[in-house]
Design a protein around this motif. Structure first.
Motif, mmCIF file in Angstrom:
data_model
loop_
_atom_site.group_PDB
_atom_site.id
_atom_site.type_symbol
_atom_site.label_atom_id
_atom_site.label_comp_id
_atom_site.label_asym_id
_atom_site.label_seq_id
_atom_site.Cartn_x
_atom_site.Cartn_y
_atom_site.Cartn_z
ATOM 1 N N VAL A 180 30.373 73.481 35.855
ATOM 2 C CA VAL A 180 29.483 74.650 35.768
ATOM 3 C C VAL A 180 28.625 74.734 37.029
ATOM 4 C CG1 VAL A 180 27.556 75.693 34.515
ATOM 5 C CG2 VAL A 180 29.454 74.656 33.246
ATOM 6 N N LYS A 214 42.565 78.809 29.878
ATOM 7 C CA LYS A 214 41.796 77.876 30.714
ATOM 8 C C LYS A 214 42.700 76.860 31.406
ATOM 9 C CE LYS A 214 37.929 76.495 28.945
ATOM 10 N NZ LYS A 214 36.923 75.769 28.129
ATOM 11 N N GLU A 262 28.992 80.765 32.367
ATOM 12 C CA GLU A 262 29.303 80.454 30.982
ATOM 13 C C GLU A 262 29.708 78.987 30.787
ATOM 14 O OE1 GLU A 262 30.599 84.766 29.170
ATOM 15 O OE2 GLU A 262 32.200 83.423 29.831
ATOM 16 N N ARG A 274 36.151 87.911 35.037
ATOM 17 C CA ARG A 274 36.863 87.516 33.824
ATOM 18 C C ARG A 274 38.263 88.122 33.792
ATOM 19 N NH1 ARG A 274 34.626 85.375 29.606
ATOM 20 N NH2 ARG A 274 32.653 86.520 29.835
ATOM 21 N N CYS A 295 34.449 78.715 34.539
ATOM 22 C CA CYS A 295 33.171 78.032 34.731
ATOM 23 C C CYS A 295 33.111 76.671 34.063
ATOM 24 C CB CYS A 295 32.047 78.923 34.213
ATOM 25 S SG CYS A 295 30.393 78.382 34.676
ATOM 26 N N ASN A 296 33.592 76.560 32.825
ATOM 27 C CA ASN A 296 33.476 75.269 32.129
ATOM 28 C C ASN A 296 34.784 74.489 32.106
ATOM 29 O OD1 ASN A 296 35.047 75.985 29.756
ATOM 30 N ND2 ASN A 296 33.274 77.102 28.984
ATOM 31 N N TRP A 356 41.672 80.722 24.131
ATOM 32 C CA TRP A 356 40.909 80.522 25.365
ATOM 33 C C TRP A 356 41.364 79.277 26.102
ATOM 34 C CZ3 TRP A 356 36.217 82.449 22.295
ATOM 35 C CH2 TRP A 356 35.835 83.726 22.726
ATOM 36 N N ASP A 380 33.986 81.775 31.148
ATOM 37 C CA ASP A 380 34.136 80.442 30.575
ATOM 38 C C ASP A 380 35.421 79.740 30.994
ATOM 39 O OD1 ASP A 380 35.676 82.279 29.183
ATOM 40 O OD2 ASP A 380 34.797 81.883 27.233
ATOM 41 N N ASN A 395 32.073 78.256 25.384
ATOM 42 C CA ASN A 395 33.262 79.084 25.222
ATOM 43 C C ASN A 395 32.895 80.365 24.493
ATOM 44 O OD1 ASN A 395 35.245 77.278 26.352
ATOM 45 N ND2 ASN A 395 34.958 75.989 24.546
#
Length: 434
Positions: free
Chosen positions: A211, A107, A332, A412, A359-360, A103, A356, A335
Motif C-alpha cells: 500500500v 489481483k 485501497e 481501476r 494497491c493491496n 477480486w 484494491d 478489498n
C-alpha cells in the motif's frame, strides 16, 4: 429514484443494500465491455468454479457444542491454484466470499502470479471465543474442508481476524491428515505462517508495504513529495499499521485513525509507533489514545487530509460520504472498500483511486514468495524479500498507470482490463475442454 426503490419505499419495505458482489460484477462488466471480452470467456469468468459450505460442530470450553458455518469459494484457476484469504467475521457469507474470490482472481492475474482466485472464512465474531476455542474451531474447519484445499490446488492465507497463528493451525491439521511420507511436502498448503513454521520473513508487512509503495509510486509519477502529506487510515490492523509505518518514515503525517471501536484525530500528527504500542495494551482498540481527540465516526472520511487509506472492510466509501472526502488520493488497503456509486463521485471530483487489486496486492505477492520458499526448501532473507516485493509492485503499478494514462480511463478499469486480458489469453491459447 428507480421504480423498484420507489415501490419499496411506498410499501415501507427496506431498500436492498448494494452488496460486494454487485460491485465486483459491475467492475468486471465495465472492463469487459471496454476490452471487448469474448462472450464465451465472459460467461466463464462471471461465475465461480466451486462453492463449498461446511457446517461443523466444536466443543466449547464449557463443554457445550456449537455449530459453525464455514465457506470456501473457488472462482477461477485458469492461471494456477486458487489463492486467497480466510476471514473470521460476522459479515462472512456466501455472497461476500464470491465477490472476494473474484477480486482475488483479478489481483493474482494483475500481479503476474501463477494463481487463480479463492476466498472464504467462518461467520464468527472471534472476540467472543477463547484462544483454545479458536484453535479447535480452526482445526475442525480445516478438517471439514478436507481435500478442497491443497498446496497445488487451493492455498489459503490470513485475512480479517486471522493471522499467522491461524495459518499454523491449518497447516498442522492439514499435514496431519496426509500420509506420513507426504506431510513435510505439504507445508505450503497455506501462506502467512509464522517464521518458525515455514513462514516468510517480512510476510507480516507485505500488504501494508505494498500500500505504501503504491502511494509512493503515485507521488513520484505526479512529482509530489510525501514529506508533509497528511493521511488518515481506516483500520489499524496489520495493513493499516505497516502502511502508516512506512509513510511516516518518508515524512508523511498520520492525522486520524478509525477502527471498529472508535475514531481519533490530531491534525498536528499521531505518532504511529506510539499508537501501535497503545493498542497492544488496550485490547487492540484505539479508543482513549491520549494524544488525539475522539471524533464522530461519520465525520472520519470528511477530515482534512491528502491521502485516505481505507484498510478495514468493504463498502466503506459510498455515495453518502464520497462527496465529503477531502483527500486527493484514495489508496485501497482493504478489498472493495469503495463501492461503484462512491467511486463515480470520486472520479467526477478528480480524486484518484488506487484500486484494491493493485494497491493491496503486496500481500499475495508475499504469499507467492513464501509458497516458492516452501516448495523449493529455501529460506529467504528479509532484505531480499523486500527488494523483490518492491520490484514486483513497481512493475504492476507502472503497467496500470501507463494503461490508464494512454487510454484516458481510471486506474481501476485499467487494472481490471490488464488482469482480464491475461486470463482471456490463457483460455484462447488452451481452448475449452469439450
Amino acid at each position: 429514484m428507480t421504480t423498484l426503490t420507489a415501490d419499496l419505499k411506498k410499501n415501507n419495505k427496506k431498500v436492498p443494500v448494494r452488496g460486494m458482489m454487485d460491485n465486483v460484477m459491475e467492475q468486471f462488466n465495465s472492463a469487459s465491455d471496454y476490452i471487448g471480452l469474448h462472450p464465451n470467456i465472459r460467461k466463464i469468468l462471471s461465475i465461480t468454479n466451486n462453492e463449498i459450505i461446511v457446517n461443523f460442530p466444536v466443543k466449547m470450553d464449557n463443554g457445550e457444542v456449537e455449530i459453525f458455518q464455514g465457506y470456501r469459494v473457488q472462482h477461477n484457476n485458469a492461471l494456477g491454484p486458487y489463492k486467497g484469504g480466510l476471514r473470521y467475521h460476522p459479515t462472512v457469507d456466501i455472497d461476500a466470499a464470491r465477490a472476494l474470490a473474484m477480486w482475488m482472481t483479478w489481483k493474482t492475474s494483475l500481479a503476474g502470479l501463477p494463481y487463480g482466485g479463492g476466498k472464504g472464512g467462518i461467520k464468527i465474531d472471534p472476540s467472543k471465543y477463547s484462544q483454545a476455542e479458536l484453535e479447535r474451531i480452526t482445526r475442525r474447519f480445516t478438517f471439514a474442508l478436507a481435500d478442497n484445499i491443497g498446496p497445488e490446488h487451493d492455498i489459503p492465507a490470513p485475512d480479517v481476524n486471522t493471522n499467522s497463528q491461524t495459518m499454523a493451525w491449518i497447516a498442522d491439521t492439514y499435514m496431519s491428515t496426509r500420509p506420513p511420507a507426504e506431510r513435510t511436502a505439504n507445508q505450503h498448503v497455506v501462506t502467512g505462517k509464522p517464521d518458525g513454521s515455514g513462514g516468510l520473513e517480512g510476510r507480516d508487512r507485505a500488504t501494508g508495504y505494498g500500500v505504501y509503495l503504491s502511494i509512493k509510486f503515485w507521488a513520484e509519477k505526479n512529482n509530489e513529495p510525501l514529506v508533509g502529506k497528511k493521511f488518515i487510515v481506516q483500520g489499524f490492523g496489520n495493513v493499516g499499521y505497516w502502511a502508516a509505518h512506512f509513510l511516516e518514515k518518508d515524512g508523511a503525517q498520520l492525522v486520524a485513525v478509525q477502527d471498529a471501536y472508535g475514531s481519533i484525530e490530531n491534525q498536528k500528527g499521531i505518532n504511529v509507533e506510539d499508537l501501535f504500542n497503545y493498542i497492544k495494551v488496550n485490547e487492540g482498540s484505539i479508543v482513549d489514545f491520549p494524544n488525539a481527540k475522539t471524533i464522530d465516526k461519520d465525520k472520519f472520511f470528511a477530515l482534512n487530509c491528502d491521502i485516505c487509506i481505507p484498510a478495514a472492510l468493504g463498502n466503506q466509501i459510498t455515495k453518502q460520504n464520497a462527496p465529503k472526502i477531502k483527500a486527493t488520493l484514495i489508496a485501497e488497503g482493504a478489498n472493495g472498500p469503495t463501492n461503484v456509486e462512491g467511486e463515480k463521485i470520486l472520479i467526477d471530483r478528480g480524486i484518484t483511486v488506487i484500486p484494491d487489486i493493485l494497491c493491496n496486492s503486496g500481500g499475495v505477492v508475499g504469499s507467492y514468495f513464501e509458497w516458492l520458499q516452501n516448495r523449493n526448501g529455501e529460506i529467504w532473507q528479509l532484505e531480499d524479500v523486500m527488494a523483490k516485493l518492491d520490484k514486483k509492485m513497481k512493475e504492476s503499478f507502472n503497467k496500470v498507470f501507463d494503461y490508464a494514462k494512454n487510454e484516458g480511463i481510471d486506474m481501476r478499469t485499467a487494472a481490471f482490463c490488464i488482469a482480464i486480458q491475461r486470463i482471456e489469453k490463457a483460455y484462447i491459447q488452451r481452448g475449452i475442454f469439450p
